[in-house]
Design a protein around this motif. Structure first.
Motif, PDB file in Angstrom:
ATOM      1  N   ASP A  33       0.800  -1.227   0.000  1.00  0.00           N
ATOM      2  CA  ASP A  33       0.000   0.000   0.000  1.00  0.00           C
ATOM      3  C   ASP A  33       0.828   1.271   0.000  1.00  0.00           C
ATOM      4  O   ASP A  33       0.294   2.359   0.219  1.00  0.00           O
ATOM      5  CB  ASP A  33      -0.960   0.007   1.185  1.00  0.00           C
ATOM      6  N   ASP A  34       2.128   1.175  -0.238  1.00  0.00           N
ATOM      7  CA  ASP A  34       2.977   2.350  -0.358  1.00  0.00           C
ATOM      8  C   ASP A  34       3.493   2.449  -1.790  1.00  0.00           C
ATOM      9  O   ASP A  34       4.056   1.486  -2.316  1.00  0.00           O
ATOM     10  CB  ASP A  34       4.172   2.279   0.600  1.00  0.00           C
ATOM     11  N   THR A  35       3.295   3.608  -2.415  1.00  0.00           N
ATOM     12  CA  THR A  35       3.815   3.846  -3.754  1.00  0.00           C
ATOM     13  C   THR A  35       5.176   4.505  -3.600  1.00  0.00           C
ATOM     14  O   THR A  35       5.273   5.622  -3.077  1.00  0.00           O
ATOM     15  CB  THR A  35       2.878   4.754  -4.558  1.00  0.00           C
ATOM     16  N   HIS A  63      -2.353   3.183  -6.363  1.00  0.00           N
ATOM     17  CA  HIS A  63      -1.055   3.096  -7.052  1.00  0.00           C
ATOM     18  C   HIS A  63      -1.149   3.675  -8.460  1.00  0.00           C
ATOM     19  O   HIS A  63      -0.238   4.383  -8.911  1.00  0.00           O
ATOM     20  CB  HIS A  63      -0.592   1.637  -7.124  1.00  0.00           C
ATOM     21  N   LEU A  64      -2.230   3.356  -9.163  1.00  0.00           N
ATOM     22  CA  LEU A  64      -2.411   3.864 -10.526  1.00  0.00           C
ATOM     23  C   LEU A  64      -2.416   5.388 -10.552  1.00  0.00           C
ATOM     24  O   LEU A  64      -1.846   6.012 -11.449  1.00  0.00           O
ATOM     25  CB  LEU A  64      -3.725   3.340 -11.114  1.00  0.00           C
ATOM     26  N   GLN A  65      -3.047   5.991  -9.566  1.00  0.00           N
ATOM     27  CA  GLN A  65      -3.113   7.444  -9.504  1.00  0.00           C
ATOM     28  C   GLN A  65      -1.782   8.076  -9.100  1.00  0.00           C
ATOM     29  O   GLN A  65      -1.458   9.189  -9.533  1.00  0.00           O
ATOM     30  CB  GLN A  65      -4.198   7.869  -8.509  1.00  0.00           C
ATOM     31  N   LEU A  66      -1.014   7.369  -8.288  1.00  0.00           N
ATOM     32  CA  LEU A  66       0.154   7.967  -7.648  1.00  0.00           C
ATOM     33  C   LEU A  66       1.487   7.670  -8.326  1.00  0.00           C
ATOM     34  O   LEU A  66       2.455   8.428  -8.168  1.00  0.00           O
ATOM     35  CB  LEU A  66       0.229   7.498  -6.187  1.00  0.00           C
ATOM     36  N   VAL A  67       1.583   6.577  -9.066  1.00  0.00           N
ATOM     37  CA  VAL A  67       2.901   6.104  -9.480  1.00  0.00           C
ATOM     38  C   VAL A  67       3.641   7.104 -10.369  1.00  0.00           C
ATOM     39  O   VAL A  67       4.851   7.340 -10.180  1.00  0.00           O
ATOM     40  CB  VAL A  67       2.807   4.708 -10.144  1.00  0.00           C
ATOM     41  N   ASN A  68       2.961   7.730 -11.321  1.00  0.00           N
ATOM     42  CA  ASN A  68       3.663   8.680 -12.189  1.00  0.00           C
ATOM     43  C   ASN A  68       4.151   9.923 -11.432  1.00  0.00           C
ATOM     44  O   ASN A  68       5.310  10.323 -11.584  1.00  0.00           O
ATOM     45  CB  ASN A  68       2.778   9.079 -13.371  1.00  0.00           C
ATOM     46  N   PRO A  69       3.297  10.563 -10.610  1.00  0.00           N
ATOM     47  CA  PRO A  69       3.799  11.691  -9.814  1.00  0.00           C
ATOM     48  C   PRO A  69       4.936  11.311  -8.864  1.00  0.00           C
ATOM     49  O   PRO A  69       5.857  12.097  -8.655  1.00  0.00           O
ATOM     50  CB  PRO A  69       2.560  12.162  -9.034  1.00  0.00           C
TER      51      PRO A  69
END
Length: 328
Positions: free
Chosen positions: A11-13, A50-56
Motif C-alpha cells: 500500500d505504499d507507492t 497506485h495507478l493514480q500515484l505512481v507517475n507523480p
C-alpha cells in the motif's frame, strides 16, 4: 551507476534514485490513512491508488535526485511477493519507462530488497551477518554470508509478526496500522499482566508462528467484560507486544548461538518497534556484536532497498522484459 527503482508491493507507492550505494532520492506516498477505516489493506483500493500515484511519485523521485530519465543507467522494480494488483502497477510502469528509453530492467524479490538494503550508505554492513525481516506480510531470518544472496534460516509458518500486531490492534480497538498503535498503548501497561504464549519456544528450529498468539488474545478479551477490556487495554497491549518480541528475539538468539555471525540487522516495519530494538541491542551487547538499524523511513516498504538488490541480479535488456508478469 544510477538506478531508478520502484516498489509497489502493498500500500505504499515508492520510487527512488540511487547512485552506487548512495541514496539520491526517496519518495514514499503512503496509503495508511486510506485503509485505516477498513482496519487493514484492501487490495483493490491499494491498486487503484497506485495507478493514480505512481507517475507523480516517479517524477518527484527524479526531481529530488536532480536527474532526468535519460540519465538513468537502469531501472529496477519489485516483481514479488505482494498483492498482485499492486505489483502489476509497479511492474507495468517500470516496463514502460525502461522500454521508452531502451534501458535494462531488473526484477527484484521484495524480501531480498530488505536484506540488500543493509549494503546502502551510510554505514553499509558487510557479511557475515544475520538479518531479521519482520513485516506485515512475512517474517524471515536470513543468514547473509556474501553479498550475492542469503540463506533462509527460519520463516513464519502462518501469520507474520506485523500481521499479528495489526490484527491484535484491531481486536483491542486501537486502529491501523497496528504496530505503532499497540506500541503506544503498551507504554502504560504491564507486560507481565497476561500470560500469552510464545509459540515454538521449545522447538529447536528457527521458524516462527503467530496465529496461536492472536487466538490467545481473542480469548483473553472474550473472558473480560467491556469495562475490564477498557480498563486493562494497556496491559493487554503490553503483554501481547512482549510475546511477539519475545519470539522474534528468542529465535534470533538461537541463530546467533549456532553460527559465526559478526552483526545483526533489523529490517521491515516491525523493526521500528522500540521494544524489539532494545531487546536486540541487549543481545548484541552481550555478545560484542554490531547491530544495524535503519531510519524509520527505510523500515517500512521503500524503493531505495530495491536498488542494491537489483545490483545482485542480471538485468534484462530491452525487449526481453516486455513479457514479464508480477508474481504474487
Amino acid at each position: 551507476m544510477l538506478i531508478l527503482a520502484l516498489e509497489t508491493s502493498c500500500d505504499d507507492t515508492c520510487a527512488a534514485v540511487t547512485e552506487d550505494a548512495a541514496i539520491r532520492s526517496n519518495v514514499i506516498s503512503s496509503q495508511a490513512a486510506v485503509h485505516e477505516r477498513y482496519g487493514g489493506v484492501v487490495p483493490e483500493v491499494a491498486s487503484r491508488h497506485h495507478l493514480q500515484l505512481v507517475n507523480p511519485v516517479v517524477d518527484a523521485a527524479l526531481a529530488e535526485a536532480g536527474a532526468e530519465l535519460a540519465q538513468v543507467d537502469s531501472l529496477a522494480v519489485t516483481r514479488a511477493p505482494g498483492l498482485i494488483g499492486a505489483l502489476l502497477v509497479g511492474v507495468t510502469t517500470a516496463k514502460a519507462l525502461a522500454a521508452a528509453t531502451r534501458k535494462p530492467l531488473a526484477g527484484v524479490d521484495h524480501l531480498h530488497g530488505h536484506v540488500a538494503a543493509n549494503f546502502l550508505e551510510p554505514e553499509p554492513l558487510e557479511p557475515p551477518f544475520l538479518c531479521l525481516v519482520a513485516s506485515g506480510g512475512h517474517t524471515l531470518l536470513a543468514g547473509v554470508r556474501e553479498r550475492s544472496g542469503f540463506e533462509v534460516l527460519g520463516q513464519t509458518l502462518d501469520d507474520a509478526a506485523g500481521e499479528a500486531l495489526d490484527k491484535g490492534a484491531r481486536l483491542l480497538g486501537l486502529g491501523y496500522p497496528g504496530g505503532p498503535a499497540i506500541e503506544r498503548a503498551a507504554r502504560g501497561g504491564d507486560p507481565g499482566s497476561f500470560d500469552f504464549p510464545v509459540a515454538m519456544a521449545r522447538d529447536p528450529g528457527l521458524d516462527f508462528s503467530f496465529s496461536g498468539l492472536k487466538t490467545a488474545l481473542l480469548y483473553a478479551i472474550r473472558g473480560l467484560s467491556a469495562t475490564d477490556v477498557e480498563r486493562r487495554r494497556a496491559d493487554l497491549a503490553a503483554s501481547y507486544q512482549s510475546a511477539v518480541v519475545e519470539q522474534l528475539t528468542a529465535k534470533l538468539a538461537r541463530a546467533l548461538e549456532n553460527g559465526a555471525w559478526e552483526a545483526v540487522a533489523l529490517r521491515a516495519g516491525v523493526a521500528a518497534n522500540s521494544l524489539l530494538r532494545d531487546r536486540t541491542s541487549d543481545l548484541c551487547d552481550a555478545r560484542g556484536l554490531r547491530r544495524k538499524l535503519v531510519p524509520g523511513e527505510l523500515c517500512t516498504d521503500n524503493a531505495p532497498m530495491i536498488a542494491p538488490a537489483a545490483r545482485l541480479v542480471q538485468p534484462a535488456p530491452y525487449p526481453e522484459y516486455l513479457g514479464w508478469d508480477a508474481l504474487a
